[in-house]
Design a protein around this motif. Structure first.
Motif, mmCIF file in Angstrom:
data_model
loop_
_atom_site.group_PDB
_atom_site.id
_atom_site.type_symbol
_atom_site.label_atom_id
_atom_site.label_comp_id
_atom_site.label_asym_id
_atom_site.label_seq_id
_atom_site.Cartn_x
_atom_site.Cartn_y
_atom_site.Cartn_z
ATOM 1 N N TYR A 130 0.801 -1.228 0.000
ATOM 2 C CA TYR A 130 0.000 0.000 0.000
ATOM 3 C C TYR A 130 0.835 1.279 0.000
ATOM 4 C CZ TYR A 130 -3.783 -3.209 1.078
ATOM 5 O OH TYR A 130 -4.684 -4.249 1.038
ATOM 6 N N GLU A 131 2.030 1.222 0.559
ATOM 7 C CA GLU A 131 2.845 2.432 0.633
ATOM 8 C C GLU A 131 3.959 2.444 -0.423
ATOM 9 O OE1 GLU A 131 4.171 2.806 4.660
ATOM 10 O OE2 GLU A 131 2.148 3.101 5.460
ATOM 11 N N THR A 132 4.683 1.340 -0.548
ATOM 12 C CA THR A 132 5.753 1.295 -1.547
ATOM 13 C C THR A 132 5.189 1.201 -2.966
ATOM 14 O OG1 THR A 132 7.232 0.202 0.042
ATOM 15 C CG2 THR A 132 7.833 0.089 -2.300
ATOM 16 N N LEU A 133 4.259 0.259 -3.161
ATOM 17 C CA LEU A 133 3.666 0.098 -4.489
ATOM 18 C C LEU A 133 2.529 1.086 -4.746
ATOM 19 C CD1 LEU A 133 3.482 -3.806 -4.873
ATOM 20 C CD2 LEU A 133 5.343 -2.239 -5.457
ATOM 21 N N LYS A 134 2.072 1.759 -3.671
ATOM 22 C CA LYS A 134 1.015 2.772 -3.767
ATOM 23 C C LYS A 134 -0.287 2.202 -4.353
ATOM 24 C CE LYS A 134 4.203 6.681 -4.168
ATOM 25 N NZ LYS A 134 5.399 5.887 -3.792
ATOM 26 N N THR A 224 6.459 -11.047 -19.700
ATOM 27 C CA THR A 224 5.058 -11.477 -19.735
ATOM 28 C C THR A 224 4.488 -11.544 -18.327
ATOM 29 O OG1 THR A 224 5.581 -12.810 -21.689
ATOM 30 C CG2 THR A 224 3.475 -13.231 -20.605
ATOM 31 N N LEU A 225 5.306 -12.005 -17.381
ATOM 32 C CA LEU A 225 4.849 -12.057 -15.992
ATOM 33 C C LEU A 225 4.612 -10.647 -15.457
ATOM 34 C CD1 LEU A 225 4.219 -13.643 -13.449
ATOM 35 C CD2 LEU A 225 6.668 -13.704 -12.921
ATOM 36 N N ALA A 226 5.491 -9.713 -15.797
ATOM 37 C CA ALA A 226 5.317 -8.324 -15.366
ATOM 38 C C ALA A 226 4.026 -7.740 -15.934
ATOM 39 C CB ALA A 226 6.515 -7.483 -15.801
ATOM 40 N N THR A 227 3.704 -8.113 -17.176
ATOM 41 C CA THR A 227 2.453 -7.641 -17.782
ATOM 42 C C THR A 227 1.244 -8.169 -17.021
ATOM 43 O OG1 THR A 227 3.505 -7.567 -19.968
ATOM 44 C CG2 THR A 227 1.096 -7.590 -19.907
ATOM 45 N N ALA A 228 1.318 -9.439 -16.602
ATOM 46 C CA ALA A 228 0.220 -10.027 -15.826
ATOM 47 C C ALA A 228 0.071 -9.322 -14.481
ATOM 48 C CB ALA A 228 0.467 -11.520 -15.626
ATOM 49 N N VAL A 229 1.195 -8.998 -13.859
ATOM 50 C CA VAL A 229 1.167 -8.270 -12.587
ATOM 51 C C VAL A 229 0.555 -6.891 -12.794
ATOM 52 C CG1 VAL A 229 2.624 -7.171 -10.831
ATOM 53 C CG2 VAL A 229 3.128 -9.512 -11.595
ATOM 54 N N ARG A 231 -1.586 -5.906 -15.115
ATOM 55 C CA ARG A 231 -3.014 -5.976 -15.412
ATOM 56 C C ARG A 231 -3.846 -6.336 -14.182
ATOM 57 N NH1 ARG A 231 -1.709 -9.247 -19.982
ATOM 58 N NH2 ARG A 231 -2.734 -10.979 -18.928
ATOM 59 N N ASN A 232 -3.334 -7.184 -13.316
ATOM 60 C CA ASN A 232 -4.120 -7.670 -12.186
ATOM 61 C C ASN A 232 -3.834 -6.909 -10.897
ATOM 62 O OD1 ASN A 232 -5.598 -10.348 -13.116
ATOM 63 N ND2 ASN A 232 -3.576 -10.370 -14.065
ATOM 64 N N LEU A 233 -2.589 -6.941 -10.433
ATOM 65 C CA LEU A 233 -2.276 -6.300 -9.161
ATOM 66 C C LEU A 233 -2.398 -4.787 -9.243
ATOM 67 C CD1 LEU A 233 -1.323 -7.062 -6.288
ATOM 68 C CD2 LEU A 233 1.018 -6.617 -7.058
ATOM 69 N N PHE A 234 -1.955 -4.193 -10.381
ATOM 70 C CA PHE A 234 -2.001 -2.744 -10.551
ATOM 71 C C PHE A 234 -3.210 -2.280 -11.359
ATOM 72 C CE2 PHE A 234 2.409 -3.616 -9.574
ATOM 73 C CZ PHE A 234 2.777 -2.558 -8.771
ATOM 74 N N ALA A 235 -4.111 -3.217 -11.685
ATOM 75 C CA ALA A 235 -5.346 -2.900 -12.413
ATOM 76 C C ALA A 235 -5.089 -2.142 -13.712
ATOM 77 C CB ALA A 235 -6.296 -2.096 -11.517
ATOM 78 N N GLY A 236 -3.924 -2.351 -14.327
ATOM 79 C CA GLY A 236 -3.609 -1.720 -15.611
ATOM 80 C C GLY A 236 -3.531 -0.217 -15.577
ATOM 81 N N ARG A 237 -3.171 0.347 -14.413
ATOM 82 C CA ARG A 237 -3.135 1.807 -14.317
ATOM 83 C C ARG A 237 -1.997 2.384 -15.160
ATOM 84 N NH1 ARG A 237 -0.963 1.773 -8.234
ATOM 85 N NH2 ARG A 237 1.186 2.454 -8.575
ATOM 86 N N LYS A 238 -2.187 3.621 -15.610
ATOM 87 C CA LYS A 238 -1.220 4.267 -16.485
ATOM 88 C C LYS A 238 -0.045 4.826 -15.680
ATOM 89 C CE LYS A 238 -4.736 5.581 -19.890
ATOM 90 N NZ LYS A 238 -5.358 6.709 -20.624
ATOM 91 N N ILE A 240 2.786 3.615 -14.761
ATOM 92 C CA ILE A 240 3.326 2.783 -13.699
ATOM 93 C C ILE A 240 4.852 2.814 -13.742
ATOM 94 C CG2 ILE A 240 3.306 0.721 -15.150
ATOM 95 C CD1 ILE A 240 2.546 0.796 -11.406
ATOM 96 N N ASP A 241 5.463 2.848 -12.590
ATOM 97 C CA ASP A 241 6.926 2.810 -12.488
ATOM 98 C C ASP A 241 7.397 1.394 -12.820
ATOM 99 O OD1 ASP A 241 9.596 2.830 -11.826
ATOM 100 O OD2 ASP A 241 9.322 3.816 -9.881
ATOM 101 N N ILE A 242 8.164 1.238 -13.866
ATOM 102 C CA ILE A 242 8.609 -0.075 -14.313
ATOM 103 C C ILE A 242 9.444 -0.775 -13.259
ATOM 104 C CG2 ILE A 242 10.748 0.657 -15.398
ATOM 105 C CD1 ILE A 242 8.218 -1.889 -16.801
ATOM 106 N N ASN A 243 10.117 -0.001 -12.397
ATOM 107 C CA ASN A 243 10.919 -0.597 -11.332
ATOM 108 C C ASN A 243 10.064 -1.331 -10.309
ATOM 109 O OD1 ASN A 243 13.511 0.325 -12.243
ATOM 110 N ND2 ASN A 243 12.985 2.380 -11.503
ATOM 111 N N LEU A 244 8.839 -0.841 -10.102
ATOM 112 C CA LEU A 244 7.929 -1.504 -9.181
ATOM 113 C C LEU A 244 7.510 -2.861 -9.731
ATOM 114 C CD1 LEU A 244 5.642 1.462 -8.039
ATOM 115 C CD2 LEU A 244 7.667 0.515 -6.905
#
Length: 321
Positions: A130-134, A224-229, A231-238, A240-244
């Motif tokens: 909630y804080e690091t990944l926001k 591909t795994l990062a893309t799945a993360v 889409r799901n964990l980050f709800a595909g938000r625009k 996004i910090d690629i490092n996260l």
């Protein structure tokens, strides 16, 4: 309306195999195959104190049951009765133990990763999400965090002998939705069974989609795994910090690596716990892996030869794989 999980037997979260005998007394099968829709309501709230005469009796979520507490001690006579039943009926403990291990212990360590309770400090893992990944602090986001960790457990359960691995997966999923159903009624104050059913069905769709996406990414490549993360964990938000995304992929690979180093018996008896996102996992050298495997084999061989194992502690699963 989906049947309430209140009638379900409560699973013990104790990892000591001796206490598995409790399952003989308390485990009931659940016929829930559901999950729920995204909604942006605060995740967990403690019910406010009101006049007891006017307030309906609060339904306690399964994970808050006293039987789930590590401090709960089963009376000796119940333990003895459980051991007697196991021995007399020649029960397959590898099948029975799926309830208390996958349905209780493994579910709880998944739900706790992103759990937040009003008035309480966030756990180190919840702070990361909630804080690091926001990530937004919503019920649906908690579900996505839980689903990610359950999928990681699925990858190890699939490597078990099929009849046992499938049972472990089913117990984990059943328990997830029986607990969510209670939380929707109790914590989210949804009083319509029809609406709760719809949420559960939507969550089911989300879980299946996440599992398929993570599977594809896991067996393909990190991108591909990062893309799945995303889409799901980050709800595909625009934006996004690629490092996260890279951090989460490393986190996933680390957890799966640890599980892959556990034998079937170790994993099936609850010897795994998630490493904190802030910790680094060191890969074992070939020599260290061989030594670890040797130690595990010697440990279980001594136990089996000692003749001191209780019926509830016995297992046919491999400890050398």
């Amino acid at each position: 309306m989906l049947r309430s999980a209140m009638n379900m037997g409560v699973y013990s979260s104790h990892m000591n195999p001796v206490t598995i005998s409790r399952a003989i007394i308390s485990i009931n099968q659940i016929g829930l195959g559901h999950v729920s829709r995204l909604f942006s309501t605060s995740i967990v709230t403690n019910s406010q104190e009101t006049n007891a005469k006017n307030q309906p009796k609060r339904i306690i979520p399964l994970a808050q049951s006293k039987y789930e507490s590590k401090d709960y001690k089963l009376p000796k006579w119940k333990e003895s009765l459980g051991e007697f039943v196991i021995s007399s009926l020649h029960l397959d403990m590898d099948k029975v133990r799926a309830g208390p291990i996958a349905g209780s212990y493994y579910y709880n360590i998944c739900r706790e990763q992103g759990l937040q309770v009003e008035g309480e400090k966030l756990s180190p893992s919840a702070k990361y999400f909630y804080e690091t990944l926001k990530l937004p602090r919503t019920f649906s986001q908690w579900f996505q965090i839980t689903a990610l960790h359950e999928w990681m457990l699925f990858t190890r359960m699939r490597a078990m002998p099929f009849k046992y691995g499938r049972n472990y997966q089913q117990k984990l999923v059943d328990r997830t939705f029986s607990d969510i159903e209670l939380r929707l009624f109790d914590e989210m104050n949804i009083h319509s069974g029809r609406i709760v059913d719809q949420y559960l069905k939507d969550f089911d769709t989300q879980l299946k989609g996440a599992v398929l996406a993570y599977d594809e990414g896991f067996y393909t490549d990190d991108a591909t795994l990062a893309t799945a993360v995303w889409r799901n964990l980050f709800a595909g938000r625009k934006n996004i910090d690629i490092n996260l995304l890279e951090d989460v992929v490393k986190y996933i690979r680390s957890q799966v690596y640890i599980m892959s180093r556990l034998s079937d018996r170790e994993f099936a008896t609850g010897k795994f716990n998630f490493v904190l996102p802030t910790e680094t996992v060191k890969k074992l050298s070939p020599e260290e892996e061989l030594q670890r495997k040797k130690n595990v084999i010697e440990k279980y061989e001594e136990l089996e030869k000692s003749g001191l194992m209780l019926p509830s502690e016995k297992s046919n699963l491999s400890y050398s794989n």
